[in-house]
Design a protein around this motif. Structure first.
Motif, mmCIF file in Angstrom:
data_model
loop_
_atom_site.group_PDB
_atom_site.id
_atom_site.type_symbol
_atom_site.label_atom_id
_atom_site.label_comp_id
_atom_site.label_asym_id
_atom_site.label_seq_id
_atom_site.Cartn_x
_atom_site.Cartn_y
_atom_site.Cartn_z
ATOM 1 N N LEU A 601 41.728 17.511 -6.519
ATOM 2 C CA LEU A 601 40.297 17.397 -6.256
ATOM 3 C C LEU A 601 39.469 18.510 -6.885
ATOM 4 N N ALA A 602 39.895 19.778 -6.750
ATOM 5 C CA ALA A 602 39.074 20.911 -7.165
ATOM 6 C C ALA A 602 38.649 20.845 -8.635
ATOM 7 N N PRO A 603 39.541 20.481 -9.576
ATOM 8 C CA PRO A 603 39.087 20.393 -10.975
ATOM 9 C C PRO A 603 37.984 19.357 -11.183
ATOM 10 N N HIS A 604 38.052 18.242 -10.453
ATOM 11 C CA HIS A 604 36.996 17.229 -10.569
ATOM 12 C C HIS A 604 35.671 17.756 -10.025
ATOM 13 N N MET A 605 35.727 18.460 -8.916
ATOM 14 C CA MET A 605 34.507 19.019 -8.339
ATOM 15 C C MET A 605 33.897 20.059 -9.279
ATOM 16 N N ALA A 606 34.761 20.820 -9.949
ATOM 17 C CA ALA A 606 34.253 21.798 -10.911
ATOM 18 C C ALA A 606 33.557 21.091 -12.074
ATOM 19 N N ARG A 607 34.126 19.982 -12.546
ATOM 20 C CA ARG A 607 33.474 19.231 -13.622
ATOM 21 C C ARG A 607 32.165 18.609 -13.158
ATOM 22 N N SER A 608 32.134 18.190 -11.888
ATOM 23 C CA SER A 608 30.877 17.627 -11.379
ATOM 24 C C SER A 608 29.771 18.671 -11.321
ATOM 25 N N LEU A 609 30.140 19.962 -11.329
ATOM 26 C CA LEU A 609 29.171 21.061 -11.411
ATOM 27 C C LEU A 609 28.936 21.485 -12.861
ATOM 28 N N TYR A 612 32.863 22.621 -18.015
ATOM 29 C CA TYR A 612 33.767 21.847 -18.850
ATOM 30 C C TYR A 612 34.776 22.714 -19.605
ATOM 31 N N ARG A 613 34.411 23.941 -19.932
ATOM 32 C CA ARG A 613 35.344 24.814 -20.638
ATOM 33 C C ARG A 613 36.410 25.331 -19.687
ATOM 34 N N ALA A 614 37.535 25.751 -20.232
ATOM 35 C CA ALA A 614 38.702 26.082 -19.405
ATOM 36 C C ALA A 614 38.430 27.227 -18.433
ATOM 37 N N LEU A 615 37.898 28.361 -18.942
ATOM 38 C CA LEU A 615 37.724 29.532 -18.085
ATOM 39 C C LEU A 615 36.730 29.288 -16.953
ATOM 40 N N PRO A 616 35.526 28.775 -17.214
ATOM 41 C CA PRO A 616 34.617 28.482 -16.091
ATOM 42 C C PRO A 616 35.173 27.443 -15.123
ATOM 43 N N GLN A 617 35.882 26.434 -15.653
ATOM 44 C CA GLN A 617 36.436 25.415 -14.762
ATOM 45 C C GLN A 617 37.509 26.005 -13.862
ATOM 46 N N LEU A 618 38.374 26.852 -14.407
ATOM 47 C CA LEU A 618 39.405 27.496 -13.595
ATOM 48 C C LEU A 618 38.795 28.307 -12.459
ATOM 49 N N LEU A 619 37.793 29.127 -12.784
ATOM 50 C CA LEU A 619 37.186 29.993 -11.761
ATOM 51 C C LEU A 619 36.423 29.166 -10.729
ATOM 52 N N THR A 620 35.660 28.181 -11.193
ATOM 53 C CA THR A 620 34.888 27.352 -10.252
ATOM 54 C C THR A 620 35.807 26.535 -9.356
ATOM 55 N N ALA A 621 36.844 25.943 -9.947
ATOM 56 C CA ALA A 621 37.802 25.163 -9.143
ATOM 57 C C ALA A 621 38.494 26.048 -8.115
ATOM 58 N N ALA A 622 38.822 27.291 -8.493
ATOM 59 C CA ALA A 622 39.472 28.203 -7.550
ATOM 60 C C ALA A 622 38.576 28.493 -6.355
ATOM 61 N N LEU A 623 37.304 28.753 -6.605
ATOM 62 C CA LEU A 623 36.375 29.021 -5.499
ATOM 63 C C LEU A 623 36.188 27.786 -4.628
ATOM 64 N N LEU A 624 36.093 26.611 -5.254
ATOM 65 C CA LEU A 624 35.944 25.375 -4.479
ATOM 66 C C LEU A 624 37.189 25.088 -3.645
ATOM 67 N N GLY A 625 38.381 25.285 -4.244
ATOM 68 C CA GLY A 625 39.615 25.086 -3.490
ATOM 69 C C GLY A 625 39.704 26.016 -2.291
ATOM 70 N N ALA A 626 39.309 27.262 -2.490
ATOM 71 C CA ALA A 626 39.328 28.217 -1.380
ATOM 72 C C ALA A 626 38.356 27.790 -0.286
ATOM 73 N N MET A 627 37.157 27.336 -0.673
ATOM 74 C CA MET A 627 36.166 26.902 0.323
ATOM 75 C C MET A 627 36.678 25.728 1.145
ATOM 76 N N ILE A 628 37.299 24.756 0.476
ATOM 77 C CA ILE A 628 37.793 23.574 1.192
ATOM 78 C C ILE A 628 38.914 23.960 2.161
ATOM 79 N N MET A 629 39.849 24.778 1.712
ATOM 80 C CA MET A 629 40.980 25.144 2.565
ATOM 81 C C MET A 629 40.541 25.987 3.762
ATOM 82 N N VAL A 630 39.633 26.945 3.548
ATOM 83 C CA VAL A 630 39.139 27.753 4.674
ATOM 84 C C VAL A 630 38.385 26.875 5.665
#
Length: 665
Positions: A601-609, A612-630
């Motif tokens: 899910l997290a990579p898709h949510m990052a793309r919806s924001l 698209y590039r690898a580094l911003p997507q990795l960081l954004t997906a990581a923050l989104l994944g952390a938010m969902i799990m917490v």
């Protein structure tokens, strides 16, 4: 003339294959019956019970009430699932459709469980009705999700996979709410053919035979579908009506089987494939040959496991064992066949490309994550109601759970983003490709056997399991140049086989197996400070490596030809990145368990924001994944207080629902 001669030779070869197969099957069947017959009397007691039954002979009674009904139920269930799979494949023109891959079985199981838990005891409603309703709802959901892609076969399978995962999460939650029925339901869900009388056979026989007769009666309008919808319409066939009727009959047969014996995996996909290999081309032949092959497969599998079932008091589920045979068969099919272009999902494209500053998104996501983490630490419930604020004792209890959920979300998001980009497949994730299941299975087997009690042993075994699955995915994907469709289907087959093994291990009745169920659901309940340290160090090291390789991740997504043309060793890069995925998955699985949608899910949510590039997507997906799990961990603690739900389970429900919405768009 040469064409006719070649066709005749092909038909003769198929007939020879059929004769050899049937002869071998008959000999194997007789040998297994000789071995498994009660009281070690072989075929003799079966013959005497059938033709010289003596009600005063307890051996005849036991054989008549337990052994023979089990053989009959295997024949009936195998026939029903194979016919259902054959009809689904024919109607949908999809050779990988089956009750398992389209989510029908998962929906029927959930409907069955809901019927048991919700309907009053005084209501004498047949169990197959609730299972049928559940199967219909699951199928309707799969069709709704596939409509935007024109019902592409591979997209339907992907939709069925996501629906199965989502419904499986709901089912697990219901199981946890009914702990007294936990073991029985779990074993039943794995597909058990044990019988104490002929009642199940008497119930299933008409529920299977009548739909089969109706399907054979509808063979002429059904056969017109193979010429295409336009030709079928010109011949006067009501396409929608005939498809709905036939699929409803297939779902009904599946629901009837699930309501009586639970989930039986892969018979519906293996039997029709064997029927086609044997030369069955017309619908009537496919239905009959598939049904016979399904009965033969399930009967042989059940006879093969009977000598091992019950050793030490454990029960070996037949349904899980069919998945163990079906998964390698599907892998073999994927390696031998090249998917046609119409079976492949359409390439994902960005409909509205929008340039958004990564720094603004990352700052906003970081602030949101800090706020959610603070609320999770400060707000809770006790016997007196809601509590606000925090003291040292509460902090010591809550902080490890919150931090583990946060770190696991980051790790799974990293792993999902990397594997989606290197496989060029938006549906890939550690959960889908079986990497999480490989790590979990290794840990479960080690714990049950007493080999892996300490954290160090569990980490070693989990890493080996994840690496083993990753190596299989890599080796099998290499043959097809890591084509997204082939890689994804390989992962689905591996995941199904590993989940079947996991069901076998969990239904063993071992005390440690029952205790592991909460962990398998993604719980933070028993985490300690050392788990926080383990995750923090591991994810920090691997995460830094992954971020430093963002250029590799960016370039490998362009395809192997392009990557090699600019001097990148695509094979080596994929191998290194897959090792990083395996390490991240193992770390998160050891602490949180395998059940989560975050990697998907997290990579898709990052793309919806619009990252698209690898580094911003990795960081954004990581923050989104952390938010969902917490958030999931916090809700799991307060919504059903004093009971608690695992964070991974709630994350699957939240993420699964959102992902179903994404697929519909």
């Amino acid at each position: 003339m040469d064409t006719i001669k070649h066709t005749t030779q092909t038909v003769q070869q198929l007939h020879v294959k059929l004769v050899i197969l049937l002869t071998g099957a008959v000999f194997m069947l007789c040998a297994l019956l000789q071995i498994t017959a009660p009281y070690s009397q072989g075929l003799g007691i079966i013959w005497d019970t059938l033709f010289h039954f003596d009600s005063a002979n307890y051996q005849h009674l036991i054989t008549h009430l337990t052994y023979l009904p089990r053989l009959a139920i295997a024949i009936v269930c195998g026939f029903a699932l194979a016919v259902a799979g054959s009809v689904m494949q024919f109607v949908l023109r999809n050779p990988i459709a089956s009750p398992t891959t389209l989510g029908v079985a998962a929906g029927a199981e959930l409907g069955m469980v809901l019927g048991i838990l919700i309907l009053p005891v005084s209501w004498t409603v047949p169990s197959f009705i609730s299972a049928f309703i559940g199967g219909c709802m699951a199928t309707g959901l799969v069709f709704t999700l596939s409509a935007t892609r024109g019902f592409a076969p591979i997209h339907m399978v992907l939709a069925g996979m996501v629906v199965s995962l989502f419904l499986g999460s709901l089912n697990t939650m219901l199981l946890m709410l009914n702990e007294q029925k936990l073991t029985n339901i779990f074993v039943w869900g794995a597909g058990v053919l044990n019988q104490n009388d002929w009642s199940s056979v008497e119930v299933l026989l008409p529920l299977v035979s009548l739909p089969t007769i109706l399907l054979l009666a509808l063979q002429r309008p059904l056969s017109a579908l193979q010429f295409g919808d336009n030709v079928a319409t010109s011949l006067g066939v009501n396409i929608k009506q005939i498809k709905v009727v036939c699929l409803s009959l297939a779902i009904f047969m599946t629901a009837a089987v699930v309501s009586e014996v639970g989930l039986i995996g892969f018979v519906g996909i293996v039997a029709p494939a064997i029927a086609r290999l044997l030369g069955a081309r017309t619908l009537r032949k496919q239905i009959i040959v598939s049904g016979c092959m399904g009965s033969l497969i399930l009967l042989i599998v059940d006879l093969m496991i009977q000598p091992f079932s019950g050793v030490g008091g454990e029960l070996l589920p037949t349904g899980a064992m069919t998945a163990l045979i079906g998964a390698p068969f599907l892998l073999w099919m994927l390696q031998k066949t090249k998917l046609q272009s119409n079976l492949k999902t359409r390439t994902e494209h960005i409909e509205r490309y929008k340039l958004t500053s990564p720094s603004k998104i990352l700052i906003a996501m970081t602030l949101v994550l800090i706020s959610i983490t603070g609320l999770a630490l400060m707000i809770g419930k006790n016997n007196a109601g809601w509590t606000f604020g925090i003291n040292q004792s509460l902090f010591d209890l809550r902080a490890p759970r919150v931090l583990v959920a946060l770190l696991a979300g980051i790790g799974l998001a990293f792993a999902g983003t990397i594997i989606q980009r290197i496989s060029n497949n938006p549906m890939a994730s550690p959960e889908v490709l079986g990497i999480s299941s490989g790590a979990a299975l290794a840990i479960v087997l080690g714990t049950i056997s007493g080999v892996a009690i300490g954290r160090e042993q569990q980490m070693l075994l989990g890493t080996l399991g994840a690496l083993f699955v990753t190596a299989l995915v890599w080796l099998m994907g290499k043959k097809h140049n890591f084509a997204p469709t082939q890689t994804l289907l390989t992962g689905i087959a591996l995941s199904a086989g590993l989940d079947a093994l996991l069901r076998v291990a969990m239904s063993s009745g071992h005390d440690n197996a029952i205790a592991l169920l909460t962990w398998l659901s993604g719980s933070t309940y028993l985490v300690a400070n050392q788990d926080v340290v383990l995750l923090a160090i591991g994810i920090a090291i691997i995460g830094v490596i992954a971020l430093s390789l963002h250029r590799w991740i960016e370039l490998i997504g362009l395809g192997e030809v392009t990557a090699n043309s600019i001097g990148l060793n695509a094979t080596l890069v994929r191998l290194v990145l897959l090792l990083l995925v395996a390490a991240l998955t193992t770390l998160c699985t050891i602490v949180m368990g395998p059940l989560s949608f975050i990697g998907l899910l997290a990579p898709h949510m990052a793309r919806s924001l619009h990252q698209y590039r690898a580094l911003p997507q990795l960081l954004t997906a990581a923050l989104l994944g952390a938010m969902i799990m917490v958030s999931a961990d916090w809700m799991g603690r307060i919504l059903w207080f004093p009971w608690q739900f695992p964070a991974g389970l709630l994350a699957s429900l939240m993420g699964g629902g959102y992902f179903l919405y994404l697929m519909r768009r």
